[in-house]
Design an enzyme around this catalytic site. Structure first.
Site, mmCIF file in Angstrom:
data_model
loop_
_atom_site.group_PDB
_atom_site.id
_atom_site.type_symbol
_atom_site.label_atom_id
_atom_site.label_comp_id
_atom_site.label_asym_id
_atom_site.label_seq_id
_atom_site.Cartn_x
_atom_site.Cartn_y
_atom_site.Cartn_z
ATOM 1 N N GLU A 1 120.791 56.952 -41.556
ATOM 2 C CA GLU A 1 119.892 57.836 -42.111
ATOM 3 C C GLU A 1 118.786 58.552 -41.384
ATOM 4 O O GLU A 1 117.710 57.917 -41.264
ATOM 5 C CB GLU A 1 119.384 56.568 -43.006
ATOM 6 C CG GLU A 1 120.077 55.970 -44.055
ATOM 7 C CD GLU A 1 119.504 54.727 -44.831
ATOM 8 O OE1 GLU A 1 118.516 54.250 -44.210
ATOM 9 O OE2 GLU A 1 119.982 54.429 -45.852
ATOM 10 N N TYR B 1 98.329 56.286 -37.065
ATOM 11 C CA TYR B 1 99.298 55.590 -36.089
ATOM 12 C C TYR B 1 98.712 55.801 -34.689
ATOM 13 O O TYR B 1 99.481 55.391 -33.754
ATOM 14 C CB TYR B 1 100.590 56.050 -36.191
ATOM 15 C CG TYR B 1 101.274 55.859 -37.465
ATOM 16 C CD1 TYR B 1 101.459 54.912 -38.167
ATOM 17 C CD2 TYR B 1 101.830 57.117 -38.202
ATOM 18 C CE1 TYR B 1 101.872 54.910 -39.597
ATOM 19 C CE2 TYR B 1 102.450 57.297 -39.274
ATOM 20 C CZ TYR B 1 102.653 56.054 -39.973
ATOM 21 O OH TYR B 1 103.203 56.003 -41.427
ATOM 22 N N GLY C 1 115.560 55.991 -37.524
ATOM 23 C CA GLY C 1 114.715 55.608 -36.744
ATOM 24 C C GLY C 1 114.876 56.281 -35.172
ATOM 25 O O GLY C 1 114.252 55.911 -34.305
ATOM 26 N N GLY D 1 115.817 60.636 -40.218
ATOM 27 C CA GLY D 1 114.738 61.601 -40.900
ATOM 28 C C GLY D 1 114.131 62.383 -39.924
ATOM 29 O O GLY D 1 114.278 63.503 -39.817
ATOM 30 N N ARG D 2 113.299 61.524 -39.197
ATOM 31 C CA ARG D 2 112.264 62.261 -38.058
ATOM 32 C C ARG D 2 113.274 63.129 -37.183
ATOM 33 O O ARG D 2 112.924 64.212 -36.921
ATOM 34 C CB ARG D 2 111.656 61.045 -37.144
ATOM 35 C CG ARG D 2 110.686 61.563 -36.376
ATOM 36 C CD ARG D 2 110.142 60.664 -35.479
ATOM 37 N NE ARG D 2 110.167 59.515 -35.902
ATOM 38 C CZ ARG D 2 108.900 58.986 -36.591
ATOM 39 N NH1 ARG D 2 107.866 59.877 -36.564
ATOM 40 N NH2 ARG D 2 108.631 57.870 -37.303
ATOM 41 N N TYR E 1 106.893 63.791 -41.537
ATOM 42 C CA TYR E 1 106.044 62.925 -42.235
ATOM 43 C C TYR E 1 104.790 63.658 -42.115
ATOM 44 O O TYR E 1 103.732 63.104 -41.781
ATOM 45 C CB TYR E 1 106.134 61.614 -41.456
ATOM 46 C CG TYR E 1 107.139 60.758 -41.608
ATOM 47 C CD1 TYR E 1 107.675 60.309 -42.773
ATOM 48 C CD2 TYR E 1 108.062 60.694 -40.477
ATOM 49 C CE1 TYR E 1 108.799 59.561 -42.923
ATOM 50 C CE2 TYR E 1 109.307 59.983 -40.611
ATOM 51 C CZ TYR E 1 109.781 59.623 -41.758
ATOM 52 O OH TYR E 1 110.731 58.814 -41.790
ATOM 53 N N CYS F 1 85.641 65.229 -43.745
ATOM 54 C CA CYS F 1 84.132 64.671 -43.374
ATOM 55 C C CYS F 1 84.774 63.238 -42.958
ATOM 56 O O CYS F 1 84.418 62.012 -43.764
ATOM 57 C CB CYS F 1 83.544 64.549 -44.601
ATOM 58 S SG CYS F 1 82.328 65.714 -44.546
ATOM 59 N N GLU F 2 85.237 62.977 -41.886
ATOM 60 C CA GLU F 2 85.344 61.787 -41.442
ATOM 61 C C GLU F 2 85.668 61.712 -39.668
ATOM 62 O O GLU F 2 86.286 62.477 -39.167
ATOM 63 C CB GLU F 2 86.752 61.237 -42.085
ATOM 64 C CG GLU F 2 87.240 60.040 -41.539
ATOM 65 C CD GLU F 2 88.021 59.115 -42.569
ATOM 66 O OE1 GLU F 2 87.969 59.355 -43.851
ATOM 67 O OE2 GLU F 2 88.913 58.232 -42.212
#
Ligand code: LLP
Length: 440
Positions: A290, A334, A248, A292-293, A390, A361-362
């Site tokens: 741990e 997010y 985190g 990650g980011r 991510y 298309c959004e």
């Protein structure tokens, strides 16, 4: 203009990463393209390891491979002496295929299937991070059937809410993850694991959230975990060998983001663990984390090619790129924010206020709202830094858009570590409908 890792502006006024001119990378490998700064990733790994070495604690730094799981990244983590956190059969398979040592793999997940557990048992992984009673019973049974004694940590939710986006905060009581501490479930699960003949309870784990800039959340979580360990010792004599405080650790995506350095996070954590355990008169455990980011996030940059530009007078200028929510879901999911550069106009003044649109298309497929760039035109290369965590990991094929290639760059060399998907890949698992086989 903030530059991460080895990024710099070269003599041609282009963005360079790992000694490679990004416009040449775009030319050679096509766009969109994920570019990873290998030296920067390695430096991040080393910073976490070094900080622990200086602390005197025994430790494991487990790279949370969910942030970016590929053969090359698992190999790199292995070379840097890290452990690995996996959360699915797919991530486990990737790690094993990369030759990652099984005894340094930790298996997470709130709904591991029987097949996944069996696969991990067969591979003799180092540790299961057990999430719930259902898994605890299944693991015990399968371990017994395989005649193995399996090392476990229990994931607990210590009731800490990290200051972060709701969907990426996990340590609070009302969470789908882990055994709840406040209601006594965590202690109950610990006793079950402790008394099991086929499980070896190493200790407890908590992960309070993601993209965290402060240390208070970790400190509160540590205090609660130690309190739990104290209760476990008092009620059934358990002494913990491992305390895993999760990941985190934040990174800088945009101006105003104020992460701490790996050293600062580790120092705060080791200090708190030492103090809390001393207070509780418990022996010092190994500390596992741990990240990650913070290992891969700011080392990744996505290169896009600019296509259509739509200017609505007095309203907004939309600059569309050849990717979007298929290669980076985070803004849509997010409201995550990013900065951007035009890689071939790094020395030109950024005075054009634009918004970067994806090609799906959004209407929600917008990568960046309101960013100042030099005046760009179709064919220019847009670079979005900080997409290493991510990004590829959550890439998808919405609108049947193929996933980009991934390259690692270092000292002027670029290695393709994931090939670009082809249109054939897109229909690879499709089968034509064959009406002859329909039963009436
Ligand atoms: N350990 C556990 C148990 C986790 O659940 C996570 C992330 C990590 C470690 C690694 O956290 P990190 O150091 O990367 O923050 N897709 C979201 C992030 C989801 C994180 C889920 N768990 C995003 O794009 O922001």
């Amino acid at each position: 203009m903030y530059m991460h890792g080895t990024s710099r502006i070269n003599e041609r006024g282009h963005l360079e990463i790992g000694g490679c001119d990004t416009t040449e990378l775009a030319q050679q490998f096509g766009t969109p393209l994920y570019v990873y700064d290998e030296a920067f990733i390695r430096n991040k790994c080393r910073a976490f390891v070094k900080a622990f070495e200086e602390s005197g604690f025994k430790f494991q730094v487990a790279y949370a491979s969910k942030a970016f799981s590929t053969l090359a990244m698992c190999k790199l983590a292995e070379e840097e002496g890290l452990s690995l956190d996996v959360v699915s059969g797919g991530e486990l398979y990737t790690a094993l295929q990369a030759g990652f040592p099984a005894d340094r793999i930790h298996f997470h997940g709130n709904n591991k299937s029987l097949e996944e557990i069996q696969m991990a048992l067969d591979a003799n992984i180092g540790c299961f991070v057990v999430d719930n009673f259902y898994e605890l019973a299944m693991l015990e049974e399968l371990a017994e059937a395989s005649n193995k004694i399996v090392q476990v940590l229990l994931r607990v939710t210590p009731g800490v809410e990290a200051h972060t986006h709701e969907y990426i905060s996990t340590g609070q009581q009302d969470s789908k993850f882990g055994f709840d501490v406040l209601s006594g479930q965590a202690l109950q699960a610990m006793e079950t694991a402790y008394r099991s003949a086929s499980l070896k309870l190493l200790g407890v784990h908590s992960h309070i959230g993601s993209q965290i800039f402060e240390t208070d959340g970790f400190l509160i979580a540590i205090a609660r975990l130690v309190d739990l360990l104290k209760q476990a010792r008092e009620s059934f004599g358990f002494i913990s060998e491992v305390l895993n405080v999760g990941g985190g650790f934040g990174i800088r995506y945009v101006e105003g983001d104020t992460p701490l350095s790996p050293e600062e996070y580790v120092k705060a954590i080791t200090k708190a663990v030492r103090e809390e355990l001393d207070k509780a008169s418990l022996p010092l455990p190994e500390i596992w984390i741990e990240p990650g980011r913070s290992i891969v996030g700011d080392a990744g940059t996505t290169l896009y090619r600019i296509g259509s530009i739509k200017e609505i007078p007095g309203v907004r200028k939309y600059v569309a790129v050849d990717g979007g929510m298929t290669d980076n879901l985070r803004p849509a999911l997010y409201e995550a924010r990013y900065e951007a550069f035009i890689a071939n106009r790094m020395k030109e003044e950024a005075d054009d206020l634009v918004s970067i649109a994806g090609k799906c298309c959004e209407s929600g497929d917008m990568l960046i709202w309101d960013v100042k760039l030099p005046k760009g035109t179709a064919g220019d290369i847009l670079a979005v830094p900080c997409t290493g965590a991510y990004g590829y990991a959550m890439a998808n094929n919405y609108n049947r858009i193929a996933k980009p290639a991934v390259v690692f760059v270092k000292d002027g060399e670029a290695d393709v570590v994931v090939e670009r998907e082809s249109l054939n890949d897109i229909i690879r698992h499709d089968r034509p409908l064959n009406r002859q086989h329909v039963h009436r």
